[in-house]
Motif scaffolding. Structure first.
Motif, PDB file in Angstrom:
ATOM      1  N   GLY A 145      46.194  43.748  12.959  1.00  0.00           N
ATOM      2  CA  GLY A 145      46.650  44.170  11.856  1.00  0.00           C
ATOM      3  C   GLY A 145      48.156  44.869  12.191  1.00  0.00           C
ATOM      4  N   SER A 146      48.326  45.876  12.950  1.00  0.00           N
ATOM      5  CA  SER A 146      49.420  46.746  13.210  1.00  0.00           C
ATOM      6  C   SER A 146      50.453  45.941  14.288  1.00  0.00           C
ATOM      7  N   LEU A 147      49.879  45.357  15.376  1.00  0.00           N
ATOM      8  CA  LEU A 147      50.950  45.003  16.377  1.00  0.00           C
ATOM      9  C   LEU A 147      51.019  43.545  16.463  1.00  0.00           C
ATOM     10  N   GLY A 148      50.028  42.629  15.908  1.00  0.00           N
ATOM     11  CA  GLY A 148      50.133  41.273  16.205  1.00  0.00           C
ATOM     12  C   GLY A 148      49.525  40.595  17.509  1.00  0.00           C
ATOM     13  N   ASN A 174      51.166  42.382   6.834  1.00  0.00           N
ATOM     14  CA  ASN A 174      52.569  42.742   6.336  1.00  0.00           C
ATOM     15  C   ASN A 174      52.478  44.179   5.717  1.00  0.00           C
ATOM     16  N   LEU A 175      52.578  44.973   6.631  1.00  0.00           N
ATOM     17  CA  LEU A 175      52.202  46.564   6.271  1.00  0.00           C
ATOM     18  C   LEU A 175      53.447  47.473   6.070  1.00  0.00           C
ATOM     19  N   ASP A 176      53.413  48.278   5.148  1.00  0.00           N
ATOM     20  CA  ASP A 176      54.587  49.148   5.158  1.00  0.00           C
ATOM     21  C   ASP A 176      54.686  50.340   6.275  1.00  0.00           C
ATOM     22  N   PRO A 177      55.701  50.868   6.745  1.00  0.00           N
ATOM     23  CA  PRO A 177      55.781  51.558   7.937  1.00  0.00           C
ATOM     24  C   PRO A 177      54.717  52.628   8.059  1.00  0.00           C
ATOM     25  N   PHE A 178      54.488  53.526   7.072  1.00  0.00           N
ATOM     26  CA  PHE A 178      53.361  54.222   6.956  1.00  0.00           C
ATOM     27  C   PHE A 178      51.771  53.777   7.122  1.00  0.00           C
ATOM     28  N   THR A 179      51.515  52.807   6.556  1.00  0.00           N
ATOM     29  CA  THR A 179      50.182  52.063   6.806  1.00  0.00           C
ATOM     30  C   THR A 179      50.150  51.477   7.986  1.00  0.00           C
ATOM     31  N   LYS A 180      51.216  50.928   8.486  1.00  0.00           N
ATOM     32  CA  LYS A 180      51.129  50.521   9.907  1.00  0.00           C
ATOM     33  C   LYS A 180      50.850  51.416  11.047  1.00  0.00           C
ATOM     34  N   ASP A 181      51.655  52.704  10.781  1.00  0.00           N
ATOM     35  CA  ASP A 181      51.402  53.719  11.684  1.00  0.00           C
ATOM     36  C   ASP A 181      49.988  54.202  11.793  1.00  0.00           C
ATOM     37  N   VAL A 182      49.438  54.532  10.592  1.00  0.00           N
ATOM     38  CA  VAL A 182      47.932  54.931  10.553  1.00  0.00           C
ATOM     39  C   VAL A 182      47.025  53.899  11.175  1.00  0.00           C
ATOM     40  N   ILE A 183      47.102  52.463  10.954  1.00  0.00           N
ATOM     41  CA  ILE A 183      46.482  51.543  11.456  1.00  0.00           C
ATOM     42  C   ILE A 183      46.588  51.279  12.886  1.00  0.00           C
ATOM     43  N   TYR A 184      47.859  51.616  13.618  1.00  0.00           N
ATOM     44  CA  TYR A 184      48.066  51.497  14.941  1.00  0.00           C
ATOM     45  C   TYR A 184      47.283  52.720  15.491  1.00  0.00           C
ATOM     46  N   GLN A 185      47.136  54.028  15.047  1.00  0.00           N
ATOM     47  CA  GLN A 185      46.417  55.141  15.495  1.00  0.00           C
ATOM     48  C   GLN A 185      44.942  54.615  15.240  1.00  0.00           C
ATOM     49  N   PHE A 186      44.482  54.154  14.267  1.00  0.00           N
ATOM     50  CA  PHE A 186      43.273  53.715  14.473  1.00  0.00           C
ATOM     51  C   PHE A 186      42.887  52.793  15.581  1.00  0.00           C
ATOM     52  N   ALA A 187      43.709  51.891  15.961  1.00  0.00           N
ATOM     53  CA  ALA A 187      43.492  50.881  16.735  1.00  0.00           C
ATOM     54  C   ALA A 187      43.266  51.604  18.175  1.00  0.00           C
ATOM     55  N   ASN A 201      49.474  42.106   2.252  1.00  0.00           N
ATOM     56  CA  ASN A 201      50.269  43.335   2.081  1.00  0.00           C
ATOM     57  C   ASN A 201      49.146  44.695   2.531  1.00  0.00           C
ATOM     58  N   SER A 202      49.729  45.865   2.229  1.00  0.00           N
ATOM     59  CA  SER A 202      49.218  46.945   2.901  1.00  0.00           C
ATOM     60  C   SER A 202      48.112  47.267   1.884  1.00  0.00           C
ATOM     61  N   LEU A 203      48.019  46.973   0.752  1.00  0.00           N
ATOM     62  CA  LEU A 203      46.966  47.224  -0.225  1.00  0.00           C
ATOM     63  C   LEU A 203      45.730  46.532   0.019  1.00  0.00           C
ATOM     64  N   ASN A 204      45.955  45.127   0.244  1.00  0.00           N
ATOM     65  CA  ASN A 204      44.957  44.372   0.491  1.00  0.00           C
ATOM     66  C   ASN A 204      44.397  44.583   1.928  1.00  0.00           C
ATOM     67  N   TYR A 205      45.320  45.164   3.073  1.00  0.00           N
ATOM     68  CA  TYR A 205      44.785  45.372   4.397  1.00  0.00           C
ATOM     69  C   TYR A 205      43.838  46.684   4.247  1.00  0.00           C
ATOM     70  N   LEU A 206      44.099  47.590   3.481  1.00  0.00           N
ATOM     71  CA  LEU A 206      43.281  48.823   3.302  1.00  0.00           C
ATOM     72  C   LEU A 206      42.045  48.467   2.368  1.00  0.00           C
ATOM     73  N   LEU A 207      42.018  47.444   1.513  1.00  0.00           N
ATOM     74  CA  LEU A 207      40.746  47.118   0.967  1.00  0.00           C
ATOM     75  C   LEU A 207      39.673  46.394   1.894  1.00  0.00           C
TER      76      LEU A 207
END
Length: 333
Positions: free
Chosen positions: A82-85, A109-122, A172-178
């Motif tokens: 999700g964050s890196l492909g 397709n994540l906004d920068p903030f959500t991408k950062d959070v998901i990357y840290q989760f990864a 998008n970010s919202l769908n990915y968070l859901l």
């Protein structure tokens, strides 16, 4: 020493407040851009499977420690893609132990903030895999279905009818968070359920540490969604809160335990903390303690079949480890 004149003290306080405000204004710059993520990926150094010494762990503990690897593989791949492909095969290939790559995962397709959070989760999930594999032998990564079609089928089942267009977790970010709401909570309830059944103190320490971070991930996801609870998800016209309520209801039904172990973000007041709040940013029982699930319940949920003997869902060929294998073998008789 004489007290500082009131005006001087006020000036100091004012300067301090200004400095703090500037710090908060700078925080958004910490959000990692796409270029930064690409650079960070190039700097990832494959690390060992945990190193260090192995503790003497009872056989019963081994089974309970190995079983969560299924969920940790699932989360690691979902958050990495999700964050890196890309997934573990590129970032930390030794942890896969030769298991097959996930099916139909892709970058979101994540906004920068959500991408950062998901990357840290990864990255945290990579650490979890290393931690568990350093204590027990483990097993190769199971085949995982991370396709948009599978997430769409989960949402269709949650709402009792097909959503049009089909839900796309990567849109998008919202769908990915859901979509993320679907996964970590299941793993943390498994850790809550496993902890009292572990014999060795080293095993309990490991699970407590894993549970702490998994709970943190779930809390972040829920908090980000709670802030948008009343927002309607495009193009369905259904609120974020209703999505979470439906997903939680589905997991309760699939688990087949007979009691509620899953709660959405907005509930009836009697279900909220101390029976006094409709807001439910964290799920918990009547004492606000985490719910526990058994491996059997978890398999029913992640298989999307409601039956620990019938693989499917995120695990088309079934989960791995001795606990999961027992039920798969029973189904073949």
């Amino acid at each position: 020493m004489a007290a500082a004149p009131p005006m001087l003290f006020f000036s100091f306080r004012r300067r301090l407040m200004i400095m703090m405000m500037m710090m908060f204004l700078v925080v958004p710059s910490l959000v990692i851009s796409s270029d930064d993520l690409d650079h960070l990926l190039m700097e990832v150094r494959p690390r060992g499977r945990g190193g260090g010494r192995r503790w003497s762990i009872p056989a019963s503990d081994v089974d309970l420690l190995e079983f969560p690897l299924n969920l940790e593989y699932l989360e690691a791949e979902f958050f990495l893609w999700g964050s890196l492909g890309c997934g573990l095969d590129k970032v930390q290939p030794n942890l896969t132990m030769g298991g097959p790559p996930p099916f139909a995962a892709r970058i979101a397709n994540l906004d920068p903030f959500t991408k950062d959070v998901i990357y840290q989760f990864a990255l945290q999930e990579i650490g979890h895999l290393r931690a568990i594999q350093s204590r027990v032998k483990g097993f190769p990564r199971p085949l995982l279905n991370l396709s948009a079609a599978h997430f769409a089928s989960i949402m269709d089942e949650a709402f009792g009818q097909p959503l049009r267009p089909p839900f796309d977790p990567y849109a998008n970010s919202l769908n990915y968070l859901l979509a993320s709401y679907v996964i970590p909570y299941v793993g943390l309830t498994g850790y809550v359920g496993a902890n009292p059944n572990l014999q060795a103190s080293a095993s309990r320490r490991l699970v407590a540490g894993l549970l702490a971070v998994e709970s943190g991930q779930d809390a972040v996801i829920r908090a980000l969604l709670y802030r948008r609870a009343a927002q309607k998800v495009t193009p369905y016209g259904i609120t974020v809160a209703e999505f979470t309520n439906r997903i939680s209801k589905l997991r309760n039904e699939l688990g087949h335990h007979g009691v509620v172990k899953d709660e959405g973000l907005v509930v009836t007041p009697v279900q909220g903390p101390e029976g006094r709040s409709r807001g439910n940013v964290l799920a918990g029982d009547e004492f606000s303690l985490g719910y526990a699930r058994s491996p059997e319940e978890i398999l029913r949920i992640v298989y999307s079949s409601g039956d620990e003997h019938v693989p499917g869902g995120f695990f088309p060929k079934g989960a791995k480890g001795r606990i999961a294998a027992i039920y798969l073998h029973k189904s073949e008789r």
